[in-house]
Design an enzyme around this catalytic site. Sequence first.
Site, PDB file in Angstrom:
ATOM      1  N   ASP A  61       0.958  -2.221  -7.062  1.00 53.21           N
ATOM      2  CA  ASP A  61       2.174  -2.997  -6.785  1.00 53.21           C
ATOM      3  C   ASP A  61       2.396  -2.997  -5.277  1.00 53.21           C
ATOM      4  O   ASP A  61       1.728  -2.258  -4.548  1.00 53.21           O
ATOM      5  CB  ASP A  61       3.382  -2.472  -7.567  1.00 53.21           C
ATOM      6  CG  ASP A  61       3.857  -1.099  -7.129  1.00 53.21           C
ATOM      7  OD1 ASP A  61       3.043  -0.325  -6.576  1.00 53.21           O
ATOM      8  OD2 ASP A  61       5.038  -0.771  -7.356  1.00 53.21           O
ATOM      9  N   PHE A  74      -2.845  -4.245  -0.613  1.00 54.94           N
ATOM     10  CA  PHE A  74      -3.285  -3.312   0.425  1.00 54.94           C
ATOM     11  C   PHE A  74      -3.022  -3.808   1.851  1.00 54.94           C
ATOM     12  O   PHE A  74      -3.189  -3.068   2.810  1.00 54.94           O
ATOM     13  CB  PHE A  74      -4.773  -2.953   0.286  1.00 54.94           C
ATOM     14  CG  PHE A  74      -5.099  -2.233  -0.992  1.00 54.94           C
ATOM     15  CD1 PHE A  74      -4.729  -0.907  -1.163  1.00 54.94           C
ATOM     16  CD2 PHE A  74      -5.754  -2.885  -2.031  1.00 54.94           C
ATOM     17  CE1 PHE A  74      -5.008  -0.234  -2.347  1.00 54.94           C
ATOM     18  CE2 PHE A  74      -6.043  -2.222  -3.221  1.00 54.94           C
ATOM     19  CZ  PHE A  74      -5.679  -0.897  -3.383  1.00 54.94           C
TER      20      PHE A  74
END
Length: 216
Positions: A61, A74
């Site tokens: 998430d 990321f």
Amino acid sequence: MVNSWEELILQETKKPYWDKLATFIQEEEKHFFVFPPRSYRFMALELTPLDKVKVVILGQDPYPGYGQANGLAFSVNRGIEIPRSLQNIFQEMINDVHIPVPHHGDLSCLARQGVLLLNTVLSVREGAPLSHADKGWEHFTDEVIKTLNEQNRKIVFMLWGNKAIAKKHLLTNPNHLILTAPHPSPLSASRGFFGCRHFSQANAFLGDQAIDWRII
């Protein structure tokens, strides 16, 4: 079979879970900061159209810190401190495919080459990881994964950590390459993420469609 992300989104917004998800997020936004901002929530799909996807990196998430999440798993915008998980990803890239040391954490250069940086949950409450899990996003991102599975061209799936690896059962098409490893977080990177060589394996599989992993 859908032919674009726009078509998929239109299809999913007509399902009962979508209204419940939208209502939940609206309530959250009345009381908390929710990240990323609305205009960024589908950024992964906007930057990497369905017919351009070569690699899928599946995250969990969005980052829950203020200003961190930018809609790509990321990734953080330029000027934001590079999170530890991303530092570990960069370290593996440097060791595996010998990229220069990145000076920022914006992964949009990869997204535009066909790397779909997809979180399984597309929003989060500030300071509360997984606060928007099990509210409906997983239904949507599972459909994204199923749609990619149906594509009859080579796609590499990088599944890092137990939550991502749990999606492996959705990937049944023998045309694709499925790579699994521990999550790149500081808690688990040394248990097998470092040394997994996913980036060079992906490029060997893709051949002349290989990704330039440099962060520019």
